[in-house]
Scaffold this motif. Sequence first.
Motif, PDB file in Angstrom:
ATOM      1  N   GLY A  62      74.379  34.112  20.799  1.00 24.09           N
ATOM      2  CA  GLY A  62      74.772  33.729  22.150  1.00 24.09           C
ATOM      3  C   GLY A  62      76.266  33.524  22.298  1.00 24.09           C
ATOM      4  N   CYS A  63      76.653  33.138  23.497  1.00 26.72           N
ATOM      5  CA  CYS A  63      78.060  32.886  23.828  1.00 26.72           C
ATOM      6  C   CYS A  63      78.259  31.371  23.937  1.00 26.72           C
ATOM      7  CB  CYS A  63      78.421  33.562  25.143  1.00 26.72           C
ATOM      8  SG  CYS A  63      78.193  35.352  25.131  1.00 26.72           S
ATOM      9  N   SER A  64      79.141  30.844  23.139  1.00 24.38           N
ATOM     10  CA  SER A  64      79.269  29.392  23.024  1.00 24.38           C
ATOM     11  C   SER A  64      80.381  28.843  23.906  1.00 24.38           C
ATOM     12  CB  SER A  64      79.541  29.017  21.566  1.00 24.38           C
ATOM     13  OG  SER A  64      80.814  29.507  21.164  1.00 24.38           O
ATOM     14  N   GLY A  65      80.358  27.521  24.032  1.00 19.64           N
ATOM     15  CA  GLY A  65      81.420  26.786  24.725  1.00 19.64           C
ATOM     16  C   GLY A  65      81.780  25.550  23.928  1.00 19.64           C
ATOM     17  N   HIS A  66      82.069  25.736  22.645  1.00 21.60           N
ATOM     18  CA  HIS A  66      82.332  24.609  21.752  1.00 21.60           C
ATOM     19  C   HIS A  66      83.504  23.756  22.242  1.00 21.60           C
ATOM     20  CE1 HIS A  66      80.521  27.213  18.261  1.00 21.60           C
ATOM     21  NE2 HIS A  66      79.633  26.877  19.183  1.00 21.60           N
ATOM     22  N   MET A  67      83.419  22.454  21.984  1.00 24.24           N
ATOM     23  CA  MET A  67      84.447  21.516  22.427  1.00 24.24           C
ATOM     24  C   MET A  67      85.090  20.836  21.220  1.00 24.24           C
ATOM     25  SD  MET A  67      82.491  19.678  25.632  1.00 24.24           S
ATOM     26  CE  MET A  67      81.163  19.074  24.583  1.00 24.24           C
ATOM     27  N   HIS A  68      86.395  20.978  21.085  1.00 23.44           N
ATOM     28  CA  HIS A  68      87.146  20.296  20.032  1.00 23.44           C
ATOM     29  C   HIS A  68      87.764  19.031  20.617  1.00 23.44           C
ATOM     30  CE1 HIS A  68      87.283  23.456  16.772  1.00 23.44           C
ATOM     31  NE2 HIS A  68      86.704  24.090  17.779  1.00 23.44           N
ATOM     32  N   GLN A  69      87.572  17.917  19.914  1.00 17.68           N
ATOM     33  CA  GLN A  69      87.991  16.625  20.448  1.00 17.68           C
ATOM     34  C   GLN A  69      88.692  15.780  19.389  1.00 17.68           C
ATOM     35  OE1 GLN A  69      84.661  14.583  22.302  1.00 17.68           O
ATOM     36  NE2 GLN A  69      83.636  16.536  22.659  1.00 17.68           N
ATOM     37  N   SER A  70      89.646  14.998  19.837  1.00 10.43           N
ATOM     38  CA  SER A  70      90.238  13.943  19.020  1.00 10.43           C
ATOM     39  C   SER A  70      90.676  12.834  19.970  1.00 10.43           C
ATOM     40  CB  SER A  70      91.421  14.467  18.190  1.00 10.43           C
ATOM     41  OG  SER A  70      92.368  15.109  19.025  1.00 10.43           O
ATOM     42  N   LEU A  71      90.966  11.670  19.418  1.00 12.16           N
ATOM     43  CA  LEU A  71      91.272  10.489  20.232  1.00 12.16           C
ATOM     44  C   LEU A  71      92.619   9.918  19.791  1.00 12.16           C
ATOM     45  CD1 LEU A  71      90.043   8.565  22.394  1.00 12.16           C
ATOM     46  CD2 LEU A  71      89.103   7.230  20.499  1.00 12.16           C
ATOM     47  N   TRP A  72      93.557   9.819  20.749  1.00 16.43           N
ATOM     48  CA  TRP A  72      94.932   9.447  20.432  1.00 16.43           C
ATOM     49  C   TRP A  72      95.379   8.212  21.213  1.00 16.43           C
ATOM     50  CZ3 TRP A  72      98.181  12.511  17.174  1.00 16.43           C
ATOM     51  CH2 TRP A  72      97.552  13.652  16.671  1.00 16.43           C
ATOM     52  N   ASN A  73      96.418   7.568  20.716  1.00 13.72           N
ATOM     53  CA  ASN A  73      97.023   6.458  21.462  1.00 13.72           C
ATOM     54  C   ASN A  73      97.847   7.016  22.619  1.00 13.72           C
ATOM     55  OD1 ASN A  73      99.226   7.525  20.125  1.00 13.72           O
ATOM     56  ND2 ASN A  73     100.047   5.555  19.459  1.00 13.72           N
ATOM     57  N   PRO A  74      98.207   6.178  23.613  1.00 11.14           N
ATOM     58  CA  PRO A  74      98.935   6.676  24.791  1.00 11.14           C
ATOM     59  C   PRO A  74     100.248   7.390  24.459  1.00 11.14           C
ATOM     60  CG  PRO A  74      98.058   4.491  25.232  1.00 11.14           C
ATOM     61  CD  PRO A  74      97.821   4.756  23.772  1.00 11.14           C
ATOM     62  N   ALA A  75     100.891   6.986  23.387  1.00 10.70           N
ATOM     63  CA  ALA A  75     102.162   7.619  23.019  1.00 10.70           C
ATOM     64  C   ALA A  75     101.964   8.986  22.380  1.00 10.70           C
ATOM     65  CB  ALA A  75     102.938   6.711  22.064  1.00 10.70           C
ATOM     66  N   GLY A  76     100.741   9.284  21.967  1.00  9.08           N
ATOM     67  CA  GLY A  76     100.448  10.584  21.388  1.00  9.08           C
ATOM     68  C   GLY A  76     100.931  10.751  19.963  1.00  9.08           C
ATOM     69  N   ASP A  77     101.148   9.638  19.259  1.00  9.54           N
ATOM     70  CA  ASP A  77     101.636   9.746  17.882  1.00  9.54           C
ATOM     71  C   ASP A  77     100.673   9.161  16.858  1.00  9.54           C
ATOM     72  OD1 ASP A  77     101.924   7.060  18.416  1.00  9.54           O
ATOM     73  OD2 ASP A  77     104.115   7.063  18.355  1.00  9.54           O
ATOM     74  N   LYS A  78      99.458   8.790  17.287  1.00 11.49           N
ATOM     75  CA  LYS A  78      98.465   8.274  16.347  1.00 11.49           C
ATOM     76  C   LYS A  78      97.089   8.831  16.689  1.00 11.49           C
ATOM     77  CE  LYS A  78      96.307   4.057  14.516  1.00 11.49           C
ATOM     78  NZ  LYS A  78      96.400   4.506  13.120  1.00 11.49           N
ATOM     79  N   ASN A  79      96.484   9.524  15.747  1.00 10.69           N
ATOM     80  CA  ASN A  79      95.145  10.075  15.887  1.00 10.69           C
ATOM     81  C   ASN A  79      94.142   9.024  15.400  1.00 10.69           C
ATOM     82  OD1 ASN A  79      92.747  11.503  15.784  1.00 10.69           O
ATOM     83  ND2 ASN A  79      93.556  13.221  14.602  1.00 10.69           N
TER      84      ASN A  79
END
Length: 211
Positions: A12-29
């Motif tokens: 089939g044809c997928s719609g995979h979602m890649h996710q990560s969660l960061w702080n507001p400054a964008g410098d900590k995963n």
Amino acid sequence: TFMAKWNNKLPGCSGHMHQSLWNPAGDKNFFYDEKDPMKMSATYKSYLAGILKLMPEVLPFYAPTINSYKRLVDGYWAPTKATWGVDNRTVACRVIPGSSKSTRLEVRIPGSDVNPYLSIATAIACGLYGIEKGLKLDSAPVVGSAYKESTVERLPRNLMLATERLAASTAAREILGESFVNHFVKTREWEWRQYQDAVTSWELERYFEII
């Protein structure tokens, strides 16, 4: 086409979602922990636990059409159970360990036929539910084929069964809102009724001349 499965002889044809969660400054995963063997933080594990726990209840947001469920079959590189593993492409949730910048989660249930806004919002809501409830990632990662995991429940096999699970879910209403879930359930029930009333090409080819 964006159909999830346009040919039963092909994957089939997928719609995979890649996710990560960061702080507001964008410098900590927040998913990354260098001390963990899989580089997974406690936050990551709770996020993943939330997605896995609620997956059978919110499946219509990941698989919204009749055709969606033709893609979710064993052995065709699409998940059929709420499983997780490290860099394993047979599971529903693939953990991708790496550096503090690249550690992330791939949710592999959605097909190409999803509404991406609803699908992504649902996954995030389920993940945050896991964090807020302090859920633990109790199951071990799947090694090898997730299709052979006999102890894990098979996800609903069609849109009606999945919609019934969603309609009965209190957690879905908690994270997405009562009125929205009720409305979406009604739309999926309508879709199923249209399918039930349709005379398909499969029926014509199979029955037209032999009956």
